[in-house]
Design a protein around this motif. Structure first.
Motif, PDB file in Angstrom:
ATOM      1  N   SER A 398       0.813  -1.207   0.000  1.00 19.66           N
ATOM      2  CA  SER A 398       0.000   0.000   0.000  1.00 19.66           C
ATOM      3  C   SER A 398       0.851   1.263   0.000  1.00 19.66           C
ATOM      4  O   SER A 398       0.323   2.363  -0.151  1.00 19.66           O
ATOM      5  CB  SER A 398      -0.919   0.015   1.228  1.00 19.66           C
ATOM      6  OG  SER A 398      -0.149  -0.035   2.420  1.00 19.66           O
ATOM      7  N   PHE A 421      -7.951  -3.477  -1.010  1.00 16.43           N
ATOM      8  CA  PHE A 421      -8.369  -2.815   0.215  1.00 16.43           C
ATOM      9  C   PHE A 421      -9.141  -3.811   1.065  1.00 16.43           C
ATOM     10  O   PHE A 421      -9.925  -4.607   0.548  1.00 16.43           O
ATOM     11  CB  PHE A 421      -9.214  -1.577  -0.098  1.00 16.43           C
ATOM     12  CG  PHE A 421      -8.398  -0.440  -0.655  1.00 16.43           C
ATOM     13  CD1 PHE A 421      -8.166   0.695   0.105  1.00 16.43           C
ATOM     14  CD2 PHE A 421      -7.843  -0.510  -1.918  1.00 16.43           C
ATOM     15  CE1 PHE A 421      -7.398   1.742  -0.386  1.00 16.43           C
ATOM     16  CE2 PHE A 421      -7.068   0.528  -2.424  1.00 16.43           C
ATOM     17  CZ  PHE A 421      -6.843   1.655  -1.658  1.00 16.43           C
ATOM     18  N   GLY A 468      -4.308   6.693  -3.005  1.00 18.77           N
ATOM     19  CA  GLY A 468      -5.194   6.660  -1.851  1.00 18.77           C
ATOM     20  C   GLY A 468      -4.505   6.960  -0.539  1.00 18.77           C
ATOM     21  O   GLY A 468      -4.882   7.891   0.183  1.00 18.77           O
ATOM     22  N   ASN A 469      -3.493   6.156  -0.185  1.00 19.86           N
ATOM     23  CA  ASN A 469      -2.877   6.322   1.126  1.00 19.86           C
ATOM     24  C   ASN A 469      -2.104   7.626   1.251  1.00 19.86           C
ATOM     25  O   ASN A 469      -2.007   8.196   2.341  1.00 19.86           O
ATOM     26  CB  ASN A 469      -1.961   5.141   1.432  1.00 19.86           C
ATOM     27  CG  ASN A 469      -2.740   3.950   1.969  1.00 19.86           C
ATOM     28  OD1 ASN A 469      -3.929   4.057   2.244  1.00 19.86           O
ATOM     29  ND2 ASN A 469      -2.094   2.819   2.107  1.00 19.86           N
ATOM     30  N   PHE A 472      -4.832  10.101   2.003  1.00 15.08           N
ATOM     31  CA  PHE A 472      -5.442   9.776   3.291  1.00 15.08           C
ATOM     32  C   PHE A 472      -4.509  10.131   4.446  1.00 15.08           C
ATOM     33  O   PHE A 472      -4.964  10.559   5.515  1.00 15.08           O
ATOM     34  CB  PHE A 472      -5.816   8.294   3.344  1.00 15.08           C
ATOM     35  CG  PHE A 472      -6.664   7.932   4.523  1.00 15.08           C
ATOM     36  CD1 PHE A 472      -7.952   8.423   4.642  1.00 15.08           C
ATOM     37  CD2 PHE A 472      -6.185   7.098   5.518  1.00 15.08           C
ATOM     38  CE1 PHE A 472      -8.751   8.096   5.727  1.00 15.08           C
ATOM     39  CE2 PHE A 472      -6.971   6.768   6.606  1.00 15.08           C
ATOM     40  CZ  PHE A 472      -8.253   7.267   6.716  1.00 15.08           C
ATOM     41  N   ASP A 473      -3.206   9.971   4.244  1.00 19.53           N
ATOM     42  CA  ASP A 473      -2.249  10.348   5.280  1.00 19.53           C
ATOM     43  C   ASP A 473      -2.351  11.830   5.615  1.00 19.53           C
ATOM     44  O   ASP A 473      -2.184  12.231   6.770  1.00 19.53           O
ATOM     45  CB  ASP A 473      -0.821  10.008   4.837  1.00 19.53           C
ATOM     46  CG  ASP A 473      -0.505   8.529   4.977  1.00 19.53           C
ATOM     47  OD1 ASP A 473      -1.303   7.806   5.596  1.00 19.53           O
ATOM     48  OD2 ASP A 473       0.539   8.090   4.448  1.00 19.53           O
ATOM     49  N   MET A 501     -18.861  10.430   6.294  1.00 18.15           N
ATOM     50  CA  MET A 501     -17.768   9.465   6.242  1.00 18.15           C
ATOM     51  C   MET A 501     -18.114   8.260   7.107  1.00 18.15           C
ATOM     52  O   MET A 501     -18.698   8.395   8.183  1.00 18.15           O
ATOM     53  CB  MET A 501     -16.456  10.098   6.704  1.00 18.15           C
ATOM     54  CG  MET A 501     -15.908  11.115   5.725  1.00 18.15           C
ATOM     55  SD  MET A 501     -14.197  11.599   6.085  1.00 18.15           S
ATOM     56  CE  MET A 501     -13.328  10.093   5.635  1.00 18.15           C
ATOM     57  N   PRO A 505     -11.265   9.857  11.323  1.00 20.48           N
ATOM     58  CA  PRO A 505      -9.823   9.567  11.267  1.00 20.48           C
ATOM     59  C   PRO A 505      -9.265   8.956  12.548  1.00 20.48           C
ATOM     60  O   PRO A 505      -8.371   8.097  12.487  1.00 20.48           O
ATOM     61  CB  PRO A 505      -9.198  10.937  10.982  1.00 20.48           C
ATOM     62  CG  PRO A 505     -10.236  11.945  11.337  1.00 20.48           C
ATOM     63  CD  PRO A 505     -11.545  11.285  11.084  1.00 20.48           C
ATOM     64  N   THR A 508     -10.286   5.417  12.804  1.00 21.75           N
ATOM     65  CA  THR A 508      -9.506   4.681  11.806  1.00 21.75           C
ATOM     66  C   THR A 508      -8.105   4.395  12.322  1.00 21.75           C
ATOM     67  O   THR A 508      -7.582   3.280  12.162  1.00 21.75           O
ATOM     68  CB  THR A 508      -9.431   5.485  10.496  1.00 21.75           C
ATOM     69  OG1 THR A 508     -10.748   5.709  10.006  1.00 21.75           O
ATOM     70  CG2 THR A 508      -8.620   4.739   9.451  1.00 21.75           C
ATOM     71  N   PHE A 614     -11.562   7.455  -2.924  1.00 20.86           N
ATOM     72  CA  PHE A 614     -12.092   7.769  -1.605  1.00 20.86           C
ATOM     73  C   PHE A 614     -13.535   7.330  -1.437  1.00 20.86           C
ATOM     74  O   PHE A 614     -13.960   7.000  -0.324  1.00 20.86           O
ATOM     75  CB  PHE A 614     -11.884   9.254  -1.303  1.00 20.86           C
ATOM     76  CG  PHE A 614     -10.483   9.494  -0.825  1.00 20.86           C
ATOM     77  CD1 PHE A 614     -10.174   9.414   0.516  1.00 20.86           C
ATOM     78  CD2 PHE A 614      -9.466   9.703  -1.738  1.00 20.86           C
ATOM     79  CE1 PHE A 614      -8.870   9.558   0.948  1.00 20.86           C
ATOM     80  CE2 PHE A 614      -8.157   9.853  -1.313  1.00 20.86           C
ATOM     81  CZ  PHE A 614      -7.851   9.780   0.043  1.00 20.86           C
ATOM     82  N   GLY A 617     -12.809   3.257  -1.377  1.00 23.82           N
ATOM     83  CA  GLY A 617     -11.770   2.698  -0.524  1.00 23.82           C
ATOM     84  C   GLY A 617     -11.686   3.277   0.870  1.00 23.82           C
ATOM     85  O   GLY A 617     -11.114   2.650   1.768  1.00 23.82           O
ATOM     86  N   TYR A 618     -12.248   4.468   1.080  1.00 26.48           N
ATOM     87  CA  TYR A 618     -12.049   5.150   2.359  1.00 26.48           C
ATOM     88  C   TYR A 618     -13.342   5.675   2.989  1.00 26.48           C
ATOM     89  O   TYR A 618     -13.282   6.415   3.970  1.00 26.48           O
ATOM     90  CB  TYR A 618     -11.065   6.314   2.178  1.00 26.48           C
ATOM     91  CG  TYR A 618      -9.694   5.863   1.739  1.00 26.48           C
ATOM     92  CD1 TYR A 618      -8.709   5.574   2.671  1.00 26.48           C
ATOM     93  CD2 TYR A 618      -9.390   5.700   0.385  1.00 26.48           C
ATOM     94  CE1 TYR A 618      -7.445   5.152   2.270  1.00 26.48           C
ATOM     95  CE2 TYR A 618      -8.137   5.277  -0.020  1.00 26.48           C
ATOM     96  CZ  TYR A 618      -7.171   5.002   0.925  1.00 26.48           C
ATOM     97  OH  TYR A 618      -5.918   4.569   0.524  1.00 26.48           O
TER      98      TYR A 618
END
Length: 674
Positions: A398, A421, A468-469, A472-473, A501, A505, A508, A614, A617-618
């Motif tokens: 990832s 994912f 994505g990551n 997202f980070d 969402m 976060p 998560t 997003f 996947g998120y």
């Protein structure tokens, strides 16, 4: 040509819809249908008419592109012209449904005088899945055809069912095989013509229910409580209620008046954006359409843990024979035994890989071992000599550099990233990462594999965290910065989950493991947010697995509870409240700015790919269409100014607007051009 007119038998005219690829109700089709209906109505040799499509599709409904470009209501509209014409015809019109009849396609069929279908024909009013509602009489006719409760269930869920499930209802008058569909429909149409007018019609039926008002009240309450509730669902219930008291034609007019504002709403536009983005994502700009894809018949997965067994599940479910390997043979055997219990996986489809020599017979290997470059390089070096020429070697990494992994092999053109994912059998997103030397055939094969597994792929280039990551980070970083300023983690999560969402976060981070995230960051403490996160790790607050993290957890280690002890870790020992709009701005602006950098650097092909990542996947809310579309709707000049304000207030250079944002703001442009 949108309509083909033939006369297969005396007295019968057959109108065949021919509007590729899905026989959509586009303006040219509506014009052709009206023209041909007028032609057969005026032809004295025609006594009955059949309307049909092809074996795959009768009609898939409205052309969504026309909703976007504003031509969906152009003459002749379905509601104002075609439906009244059909109702006024002196000759019966029978729909012969051999393939799918969805949305406006099913509404068109229901306004015909009768319907003949193959048992497997797929029927449904799917508008609510697109943020819309039926707008051409579906809310009036379906309750008359199948009853109020079933109609509500079908419409609110956009459910598609086989025609045979409607046997005994007024929705389908007769069934036929594909081979004799036209013949049966023609005979039915002729028999109706012989009986003469008035022809039977769904619109003449009444909706009967002993407690309709109470049922609809419960349905409204349940719909409002749904996480995926859209305004289109609620307005559909209003339109369905009209069927209880109004004639169908009057209900149609009122329904259409309700439909138009829903169609033009930001919510529906965002969901349509997601629809188109999913279809655009597999298109790789520099991949020739003629690139051959290699067929994957047999695959191997290295690593039988959560991700490895999940990937094996996806492959086996797609009809691919899978060999599963793990350093612990017992772990591989347990995973294979568990996979064998799933009804969607054929017996003997998955087996344990005991000797690497067996890899000589596979077309694809996917490694899913621990997220460590050294560990993955070791796996690649062991596997490489055993693979046949042309076999793909994929990594589920990832974050790690696919090019470095490729250099550890003799087959760089066949090395590619396939980032699933978790849980892999559930999540639809597949991030395909192309290395500097990855071949066109490897990309084409991966795209074909994604389709086979029913995944939505986005194609990314190599870069830290890929698409994505990486973005997202930045969301996590922004959340940590808020906490370091004294905003309670549970407040941040509550606001973002309230926005739509699926998981905030901080929840998560607790799910992933704060120790795992610390290791990925290299234990950095160079920002106040990172220092706060490291303080948690120092207190062994790792998250769900330790029972404490940003939250505390009960015995089940699942339910997140606000922890008063967190206040002691926040600055000055006290929390501060922040307006929800500011929390949302901080988090989304961080994502959008990083997304702009990802686009500038060519890591992502297009902004809509970021949105799809997003959405799928998120857990980003579908009703907002994705972070980049949300920025477009806000206006990029506004986005730029908010970023500049944040840079000034925080003193942090991370809030400097990306050059792409500044350029588009000057030009009045957008990330997503459609």
């Amino acid at each position: 040509m949108c309509i083909e007119l033939i006369r297969p038998s005396p007295g019968v005219a057959v109108l065949t819809i021919d509007n590729p690829p899905v026989n959509a109700l586009s303006t040219p089709f509506r014009l052709a249908l009206l023209e041909n209906l007028r032609k057969v109505e005026a032809d004295d040799s025609v006594h009955a008419v059949v309307l049909t499509g092809n074996a795959k599709t009768f009609c898939a409904g409205a052309d969504l592109k026309e909703f976007t470009n504003g031509t969906a209501m152009d003459y002749p509209s379905l509601v104002d012209v075609l439906i009244p014409f059909i109702l006024a015809m002196s000759k019966p019109l029978v729909a012969a449904i051999g393939g799918s009849a969805l949305g406006g396609g099913l509404e068109l069929a229901m306004w015909c005088h009768a319907r003949v279908a193959t048992p497997a024909a797929a029927l449904g009013l799917t508008e609510t899945t697109l943020g819309l509602m039926p707008g051409a009489g579906g809310n009036q006719l379906l309750p008359r055809a199948v009853g109020l409760e079933r109609a509500v269930n079908l419409i609110l869920n956009g459910r598609i069912q086989a025609a045979e499930s409607f046997k005994g209802t007024a929705l389908i008058d007769s069934f036929a095989s594909q081979d004799n569909l036209i013949e049966v429909a023609g005979q039915l149409a002729l028999s109706m013509a012989e009986r003469g007018q008035p022809f039977t019609h769904l619109s003449l039926r009444r909706v009967e229910h002993p407690q309709a008002a109470g049922f609809l009240a419960v349905a409204r309450a349940q719909t409002r409580a749904r996480k995926d509730c859209t305004n289109g669902m609620l307005v559909a219930l209003d339109a369905i209620e009209l069927s209880l008291s109004l004639p169908a034609t009057e209900g149609l007019k009122r329904e259409f008046a309700l439909f138009c504002p829903v169609m033009e709403s930001d919510e529906a536009r965002a969901i349509r954006h997601a629809f188109f983005a999913e279809r655009e994502a597999p298109k790789v700009r520099d991949l020739p359409a003629s690139t051959p894809a290699q067929e994957v018949r047999r695959a191997a997965v290295i690593g039988a843990g959560f991700m490895g067994s999940g990937i094996a599940h996806c492959l086996a479910r797609a009809g691919i024979d899978v060999l599963l390997h793990d350093v612990s043979v017992e772990a591989a055997e347990r995973a294979v035994a568990k996979l064998a219990t799933y009804p969607e996986i054929e017996a003997q489809r998955v087996s344990v890989l005991r000797e690497l020599s067996e890899l000589a017979h596979v077309d694809l290997v996917i490694e899913a071992v621990v997220e460590s470059m050294d560990a993955k390089i070791e796996v690649f070096r062991k596997i490489d000599p055993w693979l046949r020429s042309g076999a793909l070697l994929a990594t589920n990494t990832s974050t790690l550099d696919v090019d470095v992994l490729a250099q550890a092999t003799s087959r760089a053109p066949e090395v590619i990233g396939l980032h699933f994912f978790g849980p892999a059998p559930v999540m639809r997103l597949l991030e395909i990462v192309r290395g500097a030397q990855t071949s066109a055939q490897a990309i084409a094969t991966s795209l074909q594999l994604a389709r086979r597994m029913k995944k939505v792929p986005i194609v990314a280039r190599v870069g830290p965290g890929f698409v994505g990551n990486r973005i997202f980070d930045r969301l996590l970083d922004a959340a940590l910065e808020l906490a370091a300023e004294g905003v309670r983690p549970d407040q941040v999560d509550r606001v973002l989950e309230g926005m739509g969402m699926k998981m905030g976060p901080f929840r998560t981070m607790d799910l992933i493991g704060n120790d795992v995230l610390s290791k990925a960051r290299g234990g950095r403490t160079d920002t106040a947010g990172y220092a706060l996160a490291e303080a948690l790790v120092g207190r062994e607050r790792y998250g769900q697995k330790s029972g404490q993290g940003w939250y505390r957890y009960g015995v089940d280690r699942r339910t997140a509870l606000a922890d008063p002890e967190m206040e002691a870790l926040l600055p000055a020992g006290s929390a501060r409240a922040l307006a929800p709009a500011e929390i949302i701005d901080r988090c989304l602006l961080a994502m959008v700015n990083e997304g702009a950098h990802v686009l500038e650097q060519g890591i992502a092909q297009r902004a809509s790919d970021i949105d799809i990542a997003f959405l799928l996947g998120y857990g980003f809310p579908r009703r907002l269409g994705g972070p980049m579309l949300h920025a477009d709707r806000s206006g990029l000049a506004v986005v730029e100014q908010k970023l500049l304000d944040l840079r000034r207030r925080t003193g942090s250079a991370v809030w400097t607007p990306a050059p792409l944002i500044m350029r588009l703001a000057r030009e009045g442009g957008v990330f997503n051009p459609y």
